[in-house]
Design a protein around this motif. Sequence first.
Motif, PDB file in Angstrom:
ATOM      1  N   MET A 157       1.116  -1.195  -0.133  1.00  0.00           N
ATOM      2  CA  MET A 157       0.026   0.138  -0.056  1.00  0.00           C
ATOM      3  C   MET A 157       0.998   1.150   0.184  1.00  0.00           C
ATOM      4  O   MET A 157       2.147   1.125   0.625  1.00  0.00           O
ATOM      5  N   SER A 158       0.362   2.155  -0.635  1.00  0.00           N
ATOM      6  CA  SER A 158       1.104   3.521  -0.636  1.00  0.00           C
ATOM      7  C   SER A 158       0.316   4.630  -0.394  1.00  0.00           C
ATOM      8  O   SER A 158      -0.755   5.062  -1.128  1.00  0.00           O
ATOM      9  N   TYR A 159       0.459   5.120   0.894  1.00  0.00           N
ATOM     10  CA  TYR A 159      -0.636   6.229   1.267  1.00  0.00           C
ATOM     11  C   TYR A 159      -0.158   7.593   1.015  1.00  0.00           C
ATOM     12  O   TYR A 159       1.115   7.806   0.866  1.00  0.00           O
ATOM     13  N   THR A 160      -0.879   8.384   0.830  1.00  0.00           N
ATOM     14  CA  THR A 160      -0.909  10.003   0.404  1.00  0.00           C
ATOM     15  C   THR A 160      -1.531  10.636   1.460  1.00  0.00           C
ATOM     16  O   THR A 160      -2.793  10.475   1.583  1.00  0.00           O
ATOM     17  N   ASP A 216      -5.023   5.477   0.375  1.00  0.00           N
ATOM     18  CA  ASP A 216      -4.226   4.906  -0.736  1.00  0.00           C
ATOM     19  C   ASP A 216      -5.045   4.732  -2.001  1.00  0.00           C
ATOM     20  O   ASP A 216      -5.713   3.872  -1.907  1.00  0.00           O
ATOM     21  N   THR A 221      -3.769   3.523  -4.743  1.00  0.00           N
ATOM     22  CA  THR A 221      -3.399   2.305  -5.527  1.00  0.00           C
ATOM     23  C   THR A 221      -4.233   1.177  -5.409  1.00  0.00           C
ATOM     24  O   THR A 221      -4.268   0.160  -6.209  1.00  0.00           O
ATOM     25  N   THR A 222      -4.889   1.120  -4.123  1.00  0.00           N
ATOM     26  CA  THR A 222      -6.116  -0.100  -3.753  1.00  0.00           C
ATOM     27  C   THR A 222      -7.254   0.248  -3.615  1.00  0.00           C
ATOM     28  O   THR A 222      -7.725   0.137  -2.555  1.00  0.00           O
TER      29      THR A 222
END
Length: 109
Positions: free
Chosen positions: A1-4, A101, A103-104
């Motif tokens: 996961m890539s959180y912003t 996130d 991306t998901t």
Amino acid sequence: MSYTTVAHVTELNEDKPLAVDVNDDLSVALVLHHGRVYAIEDECSHGKVKLSDGDVEDSTIECYLHGSTFDLETGRPLNLPATTSVRVFPCRIEGEDVQIDVTTPTTDY
């Protein structure tokens, strides 16, 4: 996961959606409801109306224009005229930052 990071916790008010532009192609409505933060795509799947302008009640957000309600957790429409889900995104609080996130996303299409 890539959180912003998309907002600061002080910007959130219980049951008052906050519109946030994540990037050029995505806006989300952040909703603090019963102490939990949700991130849901900020466009009704039926009428292309901002969900952040709608009301929050009983873990749903309502499209103000035609009355469709969407489950905050799943994005599933719960009544007509909407028949297609909207995307929801994993969301967390890190310190004072609200992060999502993108991306998901999850959907219930």
